[in-house]
Design a protein around this motif. Structure first.
Motif, short mmCIF file in Angstrom:
data_model
loop_
_atom_site.label_atom_id
_atom_site.label_comp_id
_atom_site.label_asym_id
_atom_site.label_seq_id
_atom_site.Cartn_x
_atom_site.Cartn_y
_atom_site.Cartn_z
N UNK A 117 -23.72 17.60 19.80
CA UNK A 117 -23.35 16.18 19.91
C UNK A 117 -24.60 15.38 20.24
N UNK A 118 -24.74 14.23 19.58
CA UNK A 118 -25.94 13.41 19.76
C UNK A 118 -25.66 12.25 20.71
N UNK A 119 -26.36 12.25 21.83
CA UNK A 119 -26.27 11.16 22.80
C UNK A 119 -24.83 10.83 23.20
N UNK A 120 -24.03 11.88 23.36
CA UNK A 120 -22.64 11.74 23.80
C UNK A 120 -21.82 10.83 22.89
N UNK A 121 -22.18 10.82 21.59
CA UNK A 121 -21.47 9.99 20.62
C UNK A 121 -20.68 10.89 19.68
N UNK A 122 -20.01 10.27 18.69
CA UNK A 122 -19.27 11.07 17.71
C UNK A 122 -20.21 11.68 16.68
N UNK A 123 -21.45 11.20 16.62
CA UNK A 123 -22.43 11.77 15.69
C UNK A 123 -22.75 13.20 16.10
N UNK A 124 -22.95 14.04 15.11
CA UNK A 124 -23.12 15.47 15.38
C UNK A 124 -24.07 16.11 14.38
N UNK A 125 -24.82 17.09 14.86
CA UNK A 125 -25.64 17.95 14.00
C UNK A 125 -25.17 19.37 14.22
N UNK A 126 -24.89 20.08 13.14
CA UNK A 126 -24.37 21.44 13.24
C UNK A 126 -25.33 22.42 12.57
N UNK A 219 -28.23 23.36 8.02
CA UNK A 219 -27.93 22.22 8.89
C UNK A 219 -26.95 21.28 8.20
N UNK A 220 -25.93 20.88 8.94
CA UNK A 220 -25.02 19.83 8.51
C UNK A 220 -25.02 18.74 9.58
N UNK A 221 -24.56 17.56 9.20
CA UNK A 221 -24.48 16.48 10.17
C UNK A 221 -23.42 15.48 9.74
N UNK A 222 -23.00 14.65 10.67
CA UNK A 222 -22.01 13.63 10.34
C UNK A 222 -22.57 12.65 9.31
N UNK A 223 -23.87 12.37 9.37
CA UNK A 223 -24.48 11.46 8.40
C UNK A 223 -24.51 12.09 7.01
N UNK A 229 -19.45 12.49 1.00
CA UNK A 229 -18.19 11.82 0.68
C UNK A 229 -18.42 10.67 -0.29
N UNK A 230 -19.50 9.92 -0.07
CA UNK A 230 -19.83 8.83 -0.99
C UNK A 230 -20.16 9.37 -2.38
N UNK A 231 -20.90 10.48 -2.42
CA UNK A 231 -21.25 11.07 -3.71
C UNK A 231 -20.00 11.52 -4.46
N UNK A 232 -19.07 12.15 -3.75
CA UNK A 232 -17.84 12.61 -4.38
C UNK A 232 -17.03 11.44 -4.92
N UNK A 233 -17.00 10.34 -4.16
CA UNK A 233 -16.25 9.17 -4.60
C UNK A 233 -16.88 8.52 -5.83
N UNK A 234 -18.21 8.64 -5.95
CA UNK A 234 -18.92 8.01 -7.06
C UNK A 234 -19.05 8.91 -8.28
N UNK A 235 -18.63 10.16 -8.16
CA UNK A 235 -18.83 11.13 -9.24
C UNK A 235 -18.12 10.71 -10.52
N UNK A 236 -18.77 10.86 -11.67
CA UNK A 236 -18.08 10.58 -12.94
C UNK A 236 -16.94 11.58 -13.13
N UNK A 237 -15.91 11.19 -13.87
CA UNK A 237 -14.75 12.08 -14.05
C UNK A 237 -15.13 13.48 -14.55
N UNK A 238 -16.15 13.57 -15.38
CA UNK A 238 -16.54 14.87 -15.93
C UNK A 238 -17.05 15.83 -14.86
#
Length: 339
Positions: A117-126, A219-223, A229-238
């Motif tokens: 947890x980063x600075x006691x916030x909801x942001x996280x690095x895993x 490494x994964x993170x909330x950012x 998620x943005x990439x998946x939403x923008x993905x072309x149908x193909x």
């Protein structure tokens, strides 16, 4: 030809039977001794990389990994050439306590999980590290500034339990820019492209942004999750179901020839003013060089005919053709060479 691949000293596959999360301590929560010790060790290792000191790095490597040092020399030499003369700055350190890790029933080590947890916030690095041996670890990111292009040298460190010193357990160098731009620039551009309905350009620019912003694959993170998620939403149908060997992107040329692409990506190895598209093509047989070169050129032409928006966002197209049991055949053509 392709971007420098991450150099891993640690071996191991992603194993089943994930362990319970271990303990992660961020630098703001560390004791001064731990924070200063990790930072000093990271600076020392970075200096050895910049000097191309392979033997010094091997001597500073944990005994469990020092015998798996083959291949690291070329990576260090290449990285040294890119970072020589720069100023190493320790940007971030993490303390990863894996002393309670236990083997699976089959004797293998589980995937070690550290949630920070980063600075006691909801942001996280895993950190999700496969095959990690029990021990006390640190992860340090060192940015090298003042060079032609900035680089990041990340180190996984393991504390020697008897001597207390931090030793190298993994080395992960990478450039922080591509075609002169950093990851945040590509993320911003991808968002703008998505708004303009340039779905192919956006999807690939999100891919480049992730590559630049993710220090290492485990490494994964909330950012980064938000970016995905943005990439998946923008993905072309193909690409809604992804692109892979069992779900290829099939593109037809004007004469009806089908090209089966099993991977799409980006590349900055040429150092051009824009990044390149990379497209992996699957065939049964490569054929001779003349046949292979023509097929690659035809495939690039068909790809751009199907998705012409790619022409304005990229420098050119790499086609990497793969056939079972044969070496890949790769060619690159600039956009103005593909007609």
């Amino acid at each position: 030809m392709m971007r420098l691949r991450i150099a891993l000293l640690m071996a191991g596959l992603l194993l089943s039977g994930a362990a319970m999360a271990e303990v992660c301590t961020t630098q703001s929560q560390m004791t001064p001794a731990d924070r200063d010790g990790l930072a000093a060790s990271a600076r020392d290792l970075a200096a050895k990389v910049q000097a191309g000191d392979v033997s010094g790095l091997q001597a500073a490597t944990a005994a469990e990994y020092a015998n798996s040092f083959s291949g690291i020399g070329n990576v260090v030499a290449s990285t040294a050439a890119k970072t020589k003369g720069g100023t190493p700055v320790v940007e971030q350190v993490y303390l990863l306590d894996g002393t309670s890790l236990k083997k699976n029933a089959d004797g293998s080590m589980p995937e070690a999980q550290f949630f920070c947890s980063l600075n006691k916030s909801v942001a996280e690095v895993d950190f999700l590290i496969p095959g990690l041996l029990p021990g006390r670890y640190g992860f340090a990111m060192v940015d090298v500034k003042g060079t032609e292009s900035p680089w990041r040298l990340s180190f996984l460190l393991r504390q020697n339990s008897s001597q207390g010193r931090w030793e190298l357990a993994g080395f992960y160098p990478k450039a922080l820019t591509a075609a002169g731009h950093d990851g945040l620039w590509y993320w911003t551009e991808a968002r703008a492209m998505a708004k303009r309905k340039e779905q192919w350009n956006a999807w690939l620019y999100y891919l480049q942004a992730e590559d630049l912003l993710r220090p290492v694959g485990f490494i994964q993170s909330s950012h980064l999750q938000k970016l995905k998620e943005e990439q998946a939403a923008a993905a072309p149908p193909a690409l809604s179901d992804g692109i892979r060997a069992d779900a290829p992107l099939v593109v037809k040329s004007a004469d009806g020839t089908e090209f089966r692409f099993v991977g799409l990506g980006v590349d900055d190895s040429l150092g051009a003013d824009k990044i390149d598209v990379t497209a992996h093509l699957k065939v049964d047989q490569l054929g001779d060089a003349t046949v292979a070169k023509k097929r690659n050129s035809d495939a690039a032409r068909a790809l751009l005919a199907a998705y012409p928006e790619l022409r304005k966002a990229f420098h050119g197209v790499w086609i990497i053709t793969n056939a079972a049991g044969q070496n890949p055949y790769a060619t690159e053509e600039a956009m103005n060479e593909i007609h």
